[in-house]
Write a protein that holds these residues in place. Structure first.
Motif, PDB file in Angstrom:
ATOM      1  N   UNK A 263       0.855  -1.192   0.000  1.00  0.00           N
ATOM      2  CA  UNK A 263       0.000   0.000   0.000  1.00  0.00           C
ATOM      3  C   UNK A 263       0.885   1.235   0.000  1.00  0.00           C
ATOM      4  N   UNK A 264       0.870   1.955  -1.126  1.00  0.00           N
ATOM      5  CA  UNK A 264       1.709   3.159  -1.204  1.00  0.00           C
ATOM      6  C   UNK A 264       0.999   4.381  -0.665  1.00  0.00           C
ATOM      7  N   UNK A 265      -0.287   4.496  -1.022  1.00  0.00           N
ATOM      8  CA  UNK A 265      -1.100   5.614  -0.540  1.00  0.00           C
ATOM      9  C   UNK A 265      -0.375   6.942  -0.754  1.00  0.00           C
ATOM     10  N   UNK A 266       0.100   7.147  -1.966  1.00  0.00           N
ATOM     11  CA  UNK A 266       0.926   8.326  -2.271  1.00  0.00           C
ATOM     12  C   UNK A 266       0.212   9.627  -1.938  1.00  0.00           C
ATOM     13  N   UNK A 267      -1.046   9.705  -2.383  1.00  0.00           N
ATOM     14  CA  UNK A 267      -1.776  10.954  -2.140  1.00  0.00           C
ATOM     15  C   UNK A 267      -1.980  11.170  -0.646  1.00  0.00           C
ATOM     16  N   UNK A 268      -2.281  10.085   0.070  1.00  0.00           N
ATOM     17  CA  UNK A 268      -2.540  10.204   1.497  1.00  0.00           C
ATOM     18  C   UNK A 268      -1.273  10.638   2.238  1.00  0.00           C
TER      19      UNK A 268
ATOM     20  N   UNK B  45       2.553  -3.683   3.892  1.00  0.00           N
ATOM     21  CA  UNK B  45       2.415  -4.949   3.174  1.00  0.00           C
ATOM     22  C   UNK B  45       0.958  -5.313   2.917  1.00  0.00           C
ATOM     23  N   UNK B  46       0.029  -4.549   3.456  1.00  0.00           N
ATOM     24  CA  UNK B  46      -1.383  -4.890   3.319  1.00  0.00           C
ATOM     25  C   UNK B  46      -1.844  -4.763   1.864  1.00  0.00           C
TER      26      UNK B  46
ATOM     27  N   UNK C 248      -3.791   1.829   9.590  1.00  0.00           N
ATOM     28  CA  UNK C 248      -2.541   1.571  10.304  1.00  0.00           C
ATOM     29  C   UNK C 248      -1.657   2.803  10.356  1.00  0.00           C
ATOM     30  N   UNK C 249      -1.439   3.428   9.206  1.00  0.00           N
ATOM     31  CA  UNK C 249      -0.597   4.627   9.177  1.00  0.00           C
ATOM     32  C   UNK C 249      -1.234   5.768   9.972  1.00  0.00           C
ATOM     33  N   UNK C 250      -2.548   5.830   9.890  1.00  0.00           N
ATOM     34  CA  UNK C 250      -3.249   6.880  10.634  1.00  0.00           C
ATOM     35  C   UNK C 250      -2.977   6.744  12.133  1.00  0.00           C
ATOM     36  N   UNK C 251      -2.952   5.519  12.619  1.00  0.00           N
ATOM     37  CA  UNK C 251      -2.752   5.305  14.056  1.00  0.00           C
ATOM     38  C   UNK C 251      -1.351   5.744  14.493  1.00  0.00           C
ATOM     39  N   UNK C 252      -0.423   5.784  13.558  1.00  0.00           N
ATOM     40  CA  UNK C 252       0.950   6.170  13.905  1.00  0.00           C
ATOM     41  C   UNK C 252       1.164   7.673  13.863  1.00  0.00           C
TER      42      UNK C 252
END
Lengths: 333, 502
Positions: free
Chosen positions: A2-7, A274-275, A284-288
């Motif tokens: 999951x790259x989530x570039x924009x996010x 890796x999701x 996950x990234x939001x929680x960090x």
């Protein structure tokens, strides 16, 4: 993956200093002008330089202090550190009055309208480096300008990914332990600096790509470094002075807490990266990354696609579904 | 699907595309909510050629703009003026091939390989306009590139001509035929310099550029292409008038046309392109695969009413050059609902209306005309003279005449009619081939008609326009196939259209 570039781009925007950057620029320029007008300081060869996280462009919202390094190469021998701090404070007090406070190692000028202060750090020359006042009333070797230069090099070596990841790491510290917690942002930044030494260079065949990957790999590399510093097995050093152990004001419990949190964060980031599910990954990234100083979530989570949207996407992503019955014989347009 | 569904759909596809490109070693350098703001950089091929991939706001239903930044100034085929590679033709884009990133990057490699080989085994793409800026014009509320229409290239090739200004639809054409160079010798009048009056015709030259090995793009090449006309063209440009350079070129045996609206201002030459279309050739290419077999056949369509107007129109569109229509009636407003002609022909002979519509499309060949067939001798002459006679009158008396003439001459004709006021389409081969029986009339139900207009004719038929056009299409298809010598159903064809529902 999951790259989530924009996010990630939006997350970095959410922690940008914003208007603080303008205030910092105005405040430090003003203070430097005041110092530059003092004849005695000019006689000592005064040269003011911006240092610190703001100078290294790794500061995040909110910027509450700006560091100005005052090189005084002609400072007379025997001029003591406390005398020097007193001299700096006196010059500034003429302009700012009771907004000026003398600390152990620096002189602070408050800018209440910006909710910000400028720290003035005087320095005398010491070979190729500099010495600044320490807390014990003596001198301490430092080279903050070199750290800025090293940071720029790191950023170039990693295709401009070092600075964004340091910002994200600093925000992660705030999100996991609170803004006022110890160790502070500089400790995390130094850990990130050393962690990047273990990542493949951008010019290599195994170079990392996205911000997501750099962030994930950096957290993983930082975790053992922070643990090593916490348990004393391998202390972090000042990047500009490799022989100098990094001095950080924090208790053992605080070091241990950061090390624990960082190990968990590294695992969370790894799972997210890796999701195969972008929504889960974003959670996950939001929680960090938590919230910024305005109380806004730093990492945006994309909405779960509706059934109709998912069906339309599946139709595009399924091999063969797009082929026309008339056959496939592409020619250049 | 709601707007948020649309956004979500595009966003998910975008994220997948982003991940796939990153897996392929590309790096995301720009992102946004709008697809058009996304950009990646990476390398392909053994030589690590740099590639920039940028989306447009049409994504995922439009291809990305792919640019090779290390060769921005090199001109080649299949690349637009902005350096964007033309990786697929319109047909291939239907597969949305760019969504499979490995295939997209392979396609870029194939493009590079072809480019380095000089596009030797290329499809003959006639896309010279892709390498030039368009000549934008506004007509009313619309902005577009004008279209210059010529009838036939040989009539202009190698000569100066004058062209009317673009009309309200943006099309323009030759005003008069070949001529010599425009008279702009000597010192130009002050009033002339810098602008030409808006109603004045334009000066143009038609030049054959020959085979294109590389796209012709720069001003020097364009001026060189003028050959012997270059000096006179330079004079026209010097007084501030535009020169229309209409070019024919070939590429791998295919023929293309393009126009350049050349102006010179302050020493700078500008050459935006406009579209050029050769009417006769382009229409013939679209007339159907039987055109070469039917264009010299002689056909008469009797009756230029509803069915007849469409039959005649379709035969003309299909390339039948020797077409004649027979009718004495005039076009009235009520006819327009089921007739091929527009309202501007109201009051005209129906034959003139059909001929006028055809002439608007293609002035050559003109459709011939004759009166209604009322005498047996006329029917006999017609059957003997024409390769095919098509009775579209729906009139039983005319049919009897033609049947009798057929028996007497041994010649066959087609009857095309709507049965039961729209219940059936019917095309009769009269007499049927190979001794077959006539088509049956089963299923037609009686209808009570009460609506009448002036005169002593029949009540008004409620036949739907759709029934007319569908019937005419069956009739025209049967006629074309018979003219081309292709097999048709021996007695013709009958199809249920709008049966009476009890």
């Amino acid at each position: 993956m999951a790259l989530l570039s924009k996010e990630f781009k939006n997350a970095l925007s959410a922690i940008e200093p914003g208007v603080d950057a303008e205030h910092a620029r105005d405040a430090h320029a003003e203070v430097r002008d005041v110092l530059d007008m003092d004849d005695e300081l000019r006689g000592w060869g005064l040269k003011t330089l911006l240092i610190g996280s703001y100078a290294r462009e790794v500061s995040i919202r909110r910027v509450k202090d700006v560091d100005v390094f005052c090189e005084l190469p002609e400072l007379p021998d025997g001029y003591g550190p406390q005398d020097l701090l007193g001299k700096m404070a006196a010059v500034l007090a003429d302009e700012y009055g009771d907004r000026v406070a003398e600390n152990d190692r620096s002189v602070k000028v408050e800018f209440p309208e910006f909710d910000m202060h400028v720290d003035i750090v005087p320095a005398r020359s010491c070979g190729n480096a500099w010495e600044i006042p320490n807390r014990d009333g003596g001198w301490e070797k430092t080279d903050p300008v070199e750290f800025g230069s090293l940071s720029s090099t790191r950023n170039a070596d990693f295709d401009q990914n070092y600075v964004p990841v340091v910002k994200l790491a600093r925000q992660t510290r705030r999100a996991l332990l609170g803004e006022e917690s110890k160790p502070g942002g500089l400790f995390v930044e130094v850990a990130a600096y050393h962690a990047f030494a273990n990542l493949p260079l951008a010019t290599g065949d195994d170079a990392l790509g996205s911000t997501a990957e750099y962030y994930t790999r950096a957290l993983a590399q930082m975790a053992p470094l922070i643990r090593g510093h916490a348990d004393g097995s391998e202390r972090l050093t000042n990047p500009a002075l490799p022989d100098q152990e990094l001095e950080v004001r924090a208790t053992q419990d605080e070091f241990d807490a950061l090390a624990d949190k960082w190990e968990e964060a590294a695992m969370t980031a790894e799972e997210a990266f890796e999701s195969e599910d972008d929504h889960d990954a974003a959670e996950g990234f939001k929680s960090l990354l938590g919230e910024n100083s305005d109380g806004d979530e730093v990492f945006p989570v994309p909405a779960v696609p509706s059934e109709a949207a998912a069906a339309a996407t599946d139709a595009l992503r399924t091999p063969g579904r797009k082929s026309l019955p008339s056959g496939d014989s592409p020619t250049f347009g | 699907m709601t707007d948020s569904d649309v956004d979500s759909h595009v966003e998910v596809v975008l994220r997948c595309f982003d991940e796939d490109l990153n897996r392929a070693g590309f790096r995301t350098v720009s992102t946004s909510d709008a697809p058009g703001e996304w950009k990646w950089v990476g390398k392909v091929g053994l030589n690590d050629e740099r590639v920039e991939i940028k989306l447009t706001d049409q994504f995922p239903y439009g291809p990305p703009d792919v640019v090779l930044p290390d060769r921005p100034s090199e001109m080649s085929w299949h690349r637009s003026a902005g350096g964007v590679l033309c990786l697929w033709d319109r047909h291939s884009m239907g597969d949305l091939p760019w969504l499979e990133v490995p295939a997209l990057l392979d396609r870029v490699l194939v493009w590079i390989e072809h480019d380095e080989n000089g596009w030797m085994d290329d499809e003959p793409a006639l896309d010279l306009e892709a390498y030039h800026q368009p000549y934008w014009m506004s007509w009313g509320q619309r902005i577009g590139v004008p279209l210059f229409v010529i009838d036939e290239w040989p009539a202009l090739a190698g000569y100066w001509f004058r062209a009317a200004r673009p009309n309200q639809y943006g099309s323009f054409s030759v005003a008069g035929g070949r001529r010599s160079a425009p008279p702009v010798g000597g010192k130009p009048k002050t009033r002339q310099r810098g602008r030409q009056r808006s109603h004045q015709p334009l000066n143009g030259i038609a030049v054959d550029l020959g085979e294109m090995t590389v796209p012709l793009v720069n001003s020097a090449d364009l001026l060189a292409a003028l050959g012997q006309h270059r000096a006179s063209a330079e004079k026209v440009l010097a007084v501030g008038w535009p020169v229309l350079l209409v070019c024919r070129y070939t590429r791998l045996g295919a023929v293309g046309l393009i126009g350049f609206w050349i102006t010179r201002s302050g020493g700078e030459l500008k050459q935006p392109y406009f579209e050029v279309a050769e009417r006769f050739a382009s229409q013939r290419r679209r007339a159907g695969p039987q055109v070469s077999k039917v264009e010299d056949r002689t056909v008469s369509v009797i009756g230029a009413g509803s069915v007849g107007s469409y039959v005649a129109d379709m035969l003309h569109r299909s390339g039948v050059r020797h077409l004649r229509i027979h009718d004495d009636d005039h076009l009235k407003p009520g006819n327009l609902v089921r007739h091929a002609a527009p309202s501007c022909y109201t009051g005209a002979l129906k034959t003139d209306a059909v001929r006028g519509v055809a002439a608007d499309r293609a002035p050559i060949p003109q459709i011939g005309q004759g009166g209604a067939i009322k005498k047996l001798v006329d029917a006999i002459v017609l059957l003997r003279e024409r390769d095919l006679v098509v009775d579209c009158t729906g009139d039983r008396l005319t049919w009897q005449l033609l049947l009798a003439a057929s028996r007497l001459t041994g010649r066959r004709f087609l009857r095309v009619a709507v049965e039961g006021h729209g219940q059936y389409a019917r095309v009769d081969v009269c007499p049927p081939f190979d001794g077959f029986d006539n088509l049956p009339s089963d299923g037609v139900r009686g209808m009570t008609l009460s609506e009448r207009e002036g005169g002593c004719g029949d009540p008004i038929s409620p036949t739907p326009p759709i029934a007319v056009i569908e019937t005419a299409a069956i009739g025209a298809r049967t006629a074309i196939r018979m003219l081309a010598g292709e097999p048709v159903p021996p007695a013709g064809e009958r199809r249920e259209l709008f049966p009476v529902v009890p």
